[in-house]
Design an enzyme around this catalytic site. Structure first.
Site: not given
Length: 468
Positions: A210, A248
């Site tokens: 991720e 993110c």
């Protein structure tokens, strides 16, 4: 034997015993996570404030609430997820049956990130537990208060013979990566992701990465003033709300038609002041930058003379408090670091285009992002974005909210990562789907063997050769 090797040996033995496979064990651990969070809410708030300066409202929205929602959802569904699923077999194999059974992978390693140190640690762990694995959780050393909280609290609530927390810095991470795991789940930067993937390759260990990337927002020229105001509020909230842009899935830059840029900037300025006050450095609603290294990194981005010249709002840095005020930049150079690397901070470039359709080509000219956000009512533009771009996810007329939807997979593509989790997708990520086929002994059809007349089957010359 080191702590890492001892923990791994204990976890392997626990998994081998089969105790993590039962639905009762899985539900007990999920309830324990819920109790851990609910019983220690104030301690969590203190740890998050100490590491990142997060306000309690932000702590609950992005950390506590996310974990509770995820654990409760998994608790209500895990038994259904565990149930074997029937498979349809061809009539050729009648009588027979087929099914797919999800089985745990074994001992898994979870690397958590510092920007959401609670939710990005416990949310993947919920998936690992739901799937019946034993696990090692490695919190980020850059959020020491939260890392210490997890290390001290998890053994008091969860089955510590099956779930371990190992803290420490990069050296500990390296020692963990030297071991053989049945799955590695990593949240962090592409740079470290490459290191994790290289280490996993030595043992052919499956990985979920991720990562991040430069997530664009495409802002179409909306005709309704109320729609414009809502769009700007959602952009401002999504950019500077979650961890002060250190996310993110945060908005990295905005693409907008040139004629609409000045209106957008004016509305953004008003909205920032409304959300965070006139003097944002005194705001309790914004996080600080995680450490001096990242503060200096962001400061260096702004030192580029061409980038500094593009600042239209903000830009002040407060080193003692590790605080950077919300900063808007208009058309910084596209080859500058601010437009080639993930910003991961409270800086927002606005890139102007002649026509919003150009946004498709602009996005496609860069690495695939973790998310694309688009504010538009144009159905043809929506179809173009979905069909002509590639990203981990696409969200129309909002930003970041897709992260909290358990029925939607969360994950990247290409440089923004691979693998997915949340809800059932977390369960699947930490499971192996095993195919099981069962056949009966009747009826059995045997092949019929016919005698061959050699004289008719072969010419005489070929037959002579065969006999020789």
């Amino acid at each position: 034997m080191s702590e890492v090797e001892e923990s791994l040996a204990e976890l392997r033995q626990a998994f081998k015993s089969g105790r993590t496979r039962s639905v009762s064990w899985r539900k007990r651990q999920l309830r324990a996570i819920i109790n851990l969070v609910q019983d220690n809410e104030e301690n969590i708030f203190k740890a998050l404030y100490q590491d990142l300066g997060k306000h309690p409202v932000e702590c609950y929205r992005d950390e506590v609430g996310v974990v509770l929602k995820s654990a409760k959802y998994s608790l209500s569904c895990v038994e259904k997820w565990m149930a074997p699923k029937k498979g349809h077999l061809p009539l050729l194999f009648f009588p027979s049956s087929g099914e797919v059974m999800s089985e745990p992978l074994g001992v898994v390693l979870i690397f958590a990130a510092w920007n959401f140190p609670l939710s990005l640690a416990l949310d993947p762990l919920i998936g690992a537990i739901s799937a019946g694995n034993t696990a090692v959780l490695k919190p980020s050393e850059l959020a020491p208060a939260c890392s210490s909280f997890l290390a001290n609290t998890i053994p008091r609530y969860l089955d510590y013979g099956t779930i371990k927390v190992i803290g420490g810095g990069a050296d500990v991470g390296d020692r963990l990566l030297q071991q053989k795991w049945d799955k590695i789940f990593f949240t962090g930067s592409p740079r470290v992701g490459r290191i994790v993937m290289s280490a996993a390759a030595r043992h052919l260990t499956p990985v979920t990465l991720e990562l991040g990337g430069k997530c664009p927002t495409i802002l179409d020229t909306l005709s309704s003033p109320s729609d414009i105001q809502i769009a700007v509020k959602r952009i401002v909230g999504a950019k500077w709300g979650p961890c002060s842009g250190q996310a993110c899935i945060g908005i990295d830059y905005v693409l907008v038609e040139r004629k609409f840029a000045s209106t957008l900037i004016d509305l953004m300025k008003l909205t920032i002041k409304k959300f965070y006050g006139e003097e944002t450095q005194y705001s309790k609603n914004m996080c600080k930058i995680i450490n001096k290294h990242h503060f200096e990194r962001l400061g260096n981005v702004l030192k580029d003379p061409a980038v500094a010249a593009s600042i239209v709002y903000g830009g002040s840095l407060h080193e003692e408090e590790l605080f950077i005020e919300p900063t808007i930049l208009l058309d910084p150079p596209l080859d500058a670091e601010i437009m080639t690397e993930e910003i991961f901070g409270p800086l927002l470039p606005i890139i102007t285009l002649n026509n919003i359709q150009e946004s498709i080509e602009f996005v496609n000219s860069r690495p695939k992002p973790l998310a694309i956000y688009a504010f538009t009512k144009d159905e043809s533009l929506k179809k173009q974005i979905v069909s002509e771009t590639s990203s981990g996810s696409v969200t129309f007329n909002d930003a970041i909210v897709q992260f909290v939807c358990d029925d939607l997979p969360f994950g990247g593509v290409g440089q923004s990562g691979f693998g997915r989790y949340h809800g059932k997708y977390s369960f699947d990520t930490f499971s192996h789907e095993k195919a099981i086929m069962t056949r009966g002994f009747f009826p059995e059809i045997e092949p019929r063997i016919e005698k061959v007349d050699k004289q008719r089957a072969y010419p005489s010359t070929l037959q002579n050769a065969l006999e020789i």
